[in-house]
Every structure is written in C-alpha cells, then in structure tokens.
Design a protein around this motif. Structure first.
Motif: not given
Length: 608
Positions: A86-87, A92-93, A122-124, A128-129
């Motif tokens: 996703p974008d 981020d949201a 996936q979020f990492i 970004g870490p």
C-alpha cells in the motif's frame, strides 16, 4: 440444522467479513491518496474496531471453531493487504495500530502467530526500523492490559530482534531506550504467566540478545563497549527470569541458559568477576548517565542473574565448557582469598533469597557455598577493621538467606548442608563481630527453633573460648591459674540475649509451648554461663553479681516457673494427644529451669 446449511452460513459470514474488511481498507487507501489524512485516521480506527469485534467474538466463545476461522480469515486479509505494498501514507497510518491488534489474536490460537509476525515484518520493511522501534516498544507497553500477555508480546519481541539488526545509526542510543522497556515487560509477564506460555517469550528475548550481540560486532571503541555493557545487564536479568520461570528440568531451560551464558561470556563477564566485583549500579550508571535511578527497576534481578550464571556453570559442565570457565580454579581462589569469598557469599545470597527460584537451584547454590566455606579455608582476621567491617551487612543478609533455607527447604539433606554453610560463614566472620551478628540474627528471627539454634551457637562459641584460654594457661606461667577467654562472647551482652527470650520486650514470660525451643536453649545458656563463671571464679558476664542473680531469679525464672507449672498441671488433667505433646515438650525445659533456680538460690545463700 443440517451440516450443509451450517457450512453455507459459515461461508456467507466469511465472505461478509472479508468484503467488509476489504471495503474499509480500500477506503483507507483512497483517503490517503487524496491527502485526507484526518478521515484516513478515522478509517484506521474503523479497521481496529472491526478486528476487535472479531476478537471479542472468538474470545467470548472459545469453543466456536467458526468464530476462530472468521478471525483467522480477517487477519489473513490484513496480511495480504499489507504485503500488497500500500501507499507509504497508508502503511504509516496502519503501522501505529495494527501491531497491537494482530498481536492480540495470538492469544486465541498459535496459528495466528506466524501471520502476526509476518505483518510486523512487513511494517519494518515499509516504515523503517527506527520508526518501528518506538512503535513496537509502545506495543509492548500495552501488554499490561492483555489477558494473555505472554502470547501477546511474542510478535513485537520478534519484530524488535529484527529492528535492532536493521538500525544503521546510533545503535547504542536506540538500544538504551528500548532495553528497559523490554526488560520491564519480560519481568511483569514472566512472574504472572504459566510456564508453557513463556518458552516462546524467552526464545524471542534471547533472539533480541543475539541481535544486539551482532550489532556489537559491527561497532568500534566506546559505542561497542557501552552496548556490550548494556547487553550484559540484559542477559543477566534474562538469566534470572528464565531460571525462575522455566522448570529447572526442562530441556528448554538449559538451552536458554546455554545461549545466555555464551553471550554473557562475550560481554567479558567472567564467573569470578560476577560473584566478586560486578556492581550493577556502577555498570548501570555508566550506561544511563544521570538517570540511573529511573532505570534500576528494570534491572532488579541482575544481581540474581550474576549469581545464577555461576551456579549454572556449577550445575552443567556444558555451560561451564561453553563459557571456558574452570570452576575448580574459581573455588580454590575463593577458598584462599577471604575478601573475595566474602564478596561471593554476598552475591550468592541472591539465589537463596529469590522466592521464585526452584529448590534445585538453591540446593546447588548451597553446595557451591559449602565448597568455599567448609573445611580448610584461608582466614585472615588481621586485615584492617574498616575493610572487613564493610562486608558485615552483606554477610548478615547472606546468613538470613541461609536461615530461610534451613527453615523451609523440603529436603532434610539440604537443611543439613545449609546449617553447615551457616556455621562456615559464621566461622569466616572475625570473632569481634561474630557475637553481634548472632545477636542480630536472634533479634530478627520469629522462629523459636532458629532462635534456639543461634543461642546454641553462642554457647558453643563461649565454650570454645574457654577451652582455648585454658590451653593458653596450661602452656604459660599464670600465678592464679585463671582462664582469660576472649571477651567478644564473655561479656554482659550474653545475659541480654537470655533476657530477650525469658523476658520478651513486649512484657511477661514467653509464650509456651510455642517458644519452648528458644526458652530451653536460653536456659541452657544461662546455666552454662553461671556454672562456668562459678567454676573459673570469674565474672566476665556479671552473672554472679547479686543484682544480676536477683534479677534473673525474680524477673526471669520465677514467672517462668509459675507459667510452666500451670501449663503442666492443666495438661496432665487432659487426656488428648495435644496435652500429651505439651507435657513431652515442657519436660526437659522444666528440668533445666529448676536446676537454674537451684543454682541461683545456692549463690544467693553464699552471698549472705
């Protein structure tokens, strides 16, 4: 209702769940693309509420396979959506809320675990870490609100192990902020969860340790040393929590200890330094400069971990081999160096006083202490008073810990060994301080049996002093051939001990038969002192002075005799088992009591 109809309903519900979730997620993407971030956040909240409703349905009806399947399909849909790139604004949201939400589902079934971990991974990658470090720490912070906190924290812990490796700048500063949060959560969860839930938790905790270790190898100079010191604190705290939470006999426990021991060795924490000079406050002060006290709560069991690291090496040859430690040489060093031995005793007491530890580990700690305190050990009482007196508070608390093992250990052999350790530690204390230590142990004990043991030790010390003085007199030319014992025990303070038991501070005679062990021991001590001073024609304790004799007679012995006589008469008229036990308990006490009364009466007659 037929099976086919139930399947159709279930299929419909699955489809409805999937469609609703897809509609909300698509709406979130469109709002983010349009730059309507306020509405986008509201849509994220809608996703969270939707997933929470599915979680509540599955938790409220744990026997419903359908509710669990619906929830699993929803988390699978989330996983597919997050993986479909996703974008960045959407990622981020969602990253702020979804790690918490998906981690909750692990409490329903372990089949959610891999999905939750993959979503966080996936979020990492996408966010970004560095950003995910704070998000995952925040996720951990919500564990206190979870019913199944142990399963909840596994995904964020797994994510953090990957985050630490991925961070490229200011690694020490990032770890310094995250490690206290991780340790606080581990401590809270480990002390409240079942053992079966904790193995996966500590596997992830060790993964974090391995990740920090890998980062250390990439750093240089000051940053490397600071991160190694922080890693050492983390490993020792984990060592204590693992030892207290996972069964001593479980293979997983030994595996975790082995891994933690390897990392501890890398951090330069030798067994000898851990039991002698390692100071958690100094180390923490060098890491959390100016704010050490704020972080000490997360390091509350580091001292226990330091002691346990050595005990595990004593227990397991594999652990000792892994750390390249020579336990025989270490024990010899401690036996031959009194100061280091005192330091080791002060460290190992943490194993004995740690309530949550299994008795097996406490037994091994007693065995280790017995090795370094019993038999032919080096004792030097000629060192500076200020040097050895500084160790007395630590030795006293160690004796208190050994006392608790003597009182509560389920194994008679362990109690016997603990008593040998107690005597060994007392023998290590300079005689000028030994009486004060024994007196403090007596005054700080509520157990009649332990008070009796300590008073008997006082009597034996006094007997040893007299025997030693007689041998000196025999070898030396003394005009009156009197004995001159060491006055550390032969002084008026010994009568204060007797009074403490026979006439307690709260007033009145002691409670019988509850305090019969202590009372009998105190009477034996008084009789011994009175007879010895009479035979030696000395009065070091003041026991032979008329005022002392009258005080003992009127304030200690006569009230006690009246109490014992009354209890014995009442018990002899009863025929139940309890009355018989009371008579048997008080018989020896009565005999010594009457002998003490006779001795005083004889002395008083001689003085008139």
């Amino acid at each position: 209702m037929s099976v086919s109809v139930e399947r159709e309903i279930a299929s419909f519900r699955d489809s409805e769940t999937r469609n609703n979730l897809r509609r909300i997620l698509q709406s979130c993407s469109k709002l983010a693309e349009a730059g309507d971030f306020h509405e986008s956040e509201n849509t994220v909240s809608e996703v969270v509420k939707f997933l929470d409703s599915l979680l509540d349905a599955a938790v409220s009806d744990p026997d419903s396979e359908n509710a669990e399947n619906v929830a699993f399909e929803a988390i699978s849909e989330i996983h597919r959506y997050v993986c479909s790139s996703p974008d960045q604004e959407v990622a981020d949201a969602l990253s702020f809320e979804l790690p918490k939400v998906v981690s909750k589902f692990v409490g329903i079934s372990s089949k959610f675990l891999d999905l939750a971990i993959s979503i966080i991974d996936q979020f990492i990658v996408k966010c970004g870490p560095r950003d995910m470090l704070s998000i995952l720490c925040n996720t951990l912070g919500h564990s206190s609100k979870m019913t199944k906190a142990a399963s909840y924290i596994v995904p964020p812990l797994s994510g953090l192990s990957k985050v630490f490796i991925s961070i490229q700048r200011r690694q020490f500063e990032q770890a310094k902020e995250a490690v206290p949060i991780i340790l606080n959560v581990l401590k809270a969860v480990s002390l409240e969860s079942e053992e079966a839930e904790l193995e996966d938790v500590f596997d992830r905790a060790v993964e974090i340790a391995n990740s920090i270790y890998e980062v250390c190898n990439k750093l240089e100079r000051d940053a490397k040393e600071k991160l190694r010191a922080l890693l050492g604190l983390y490993v020792l705290q984990c060592m204590a929590l693992v030892s207290a939470s996972i069964s001593y006999k479980a293979s997983s426990c030994h595996s975790l200890v082995l891994q933690l021991s390897q990392i501890s060795s890398y951090c330069g924490l030798s067994y000898l330094s851990l039991v002698t000079t390692y100071d958690v406050e100094i180390v923490a002060g060098s890491i959390f400069v100016g704010d050490k006290d704020h972080y000490m709560s997360c390091l509350s069991h580091v001292k226990h971990g330091a002691a346990l690291s050595v005990i595990w090496g004593h227990v397991s040859e594999e652990v000792a081999h892994t750390t390249k430690e020579d336990l025989i040489a270490i024990k010899d060093e401690l036996r031959n160096n009194q100061t280091k031995r005192w330091q080791a005793i002060g460290t190992l007491k943490h194993v004995l006083s740690f309530v949550n530890l299994p008795w097996e580990l406490k037994k091994h700690a007693i065995d280790f202490l017995l090795c370094i305190t019993d038999g032919d050990v080096s004792r030097n009482y000629n060192v500076e008073h200020s040097e050895w007196s500084s160790y007395m508070p630590s030795l006293f608390s160690a004796l208190q810990a050994v006392k608790m093992v003597i009182m509560y250990a389920p194994d008679p052999e362990l109690r016997k060994k603990s008593f040998a350790v107690l005597k060994g530690v007392l023998a290590d204390i300079p005689i000028s301080q030994r009486f004060d230590i024994l007196k403090a142990l007596i005054t700080n004990s509520d157990s009649s049996s332990m008070i009796a043991i300590f008073i008997d030790l006082v009597r034996k010390e006094m007997h040893t002093a007299i025997c030693s003085s007689r041998s000196i007199v025999k070898d030396a030319s003394q005009i009156d051939n009197k004995a001159f014992p060491d006055t550390s025990f032969w002084n008026p303070s010994v009568l204060e001990l007797v009074e403490l038991v026979l006439r307690p501070p709260q007033g009145g005679p002691p409670s019988l038969p509850e305090q019969s062990d202590a009372v009998l021991s105190a009477l034996n001590l008084y009789r011994f002192v009175l007879m010895t001073e009479s035979a030696e024609k000395t009065n070091y304790t003041g026991v032979l002075s008329k005022n002392s004799l009258l005080k003992a007679y009127n304030e200690w012995l006569l009230p006690l005799r009246a109490l014992v006589t009354g209890i014995m008469a009442e018990s002899k008229n009863d025929y139940d088992e309890l009355a018989g036990d009371t008579v048997c308990t008080l018989n020896p006490l009565e005999l010594v009591l009457y002998r003490c009364v006779e001795l005083i009466e004889e002395k008083l007659k001689q003085s008139t």
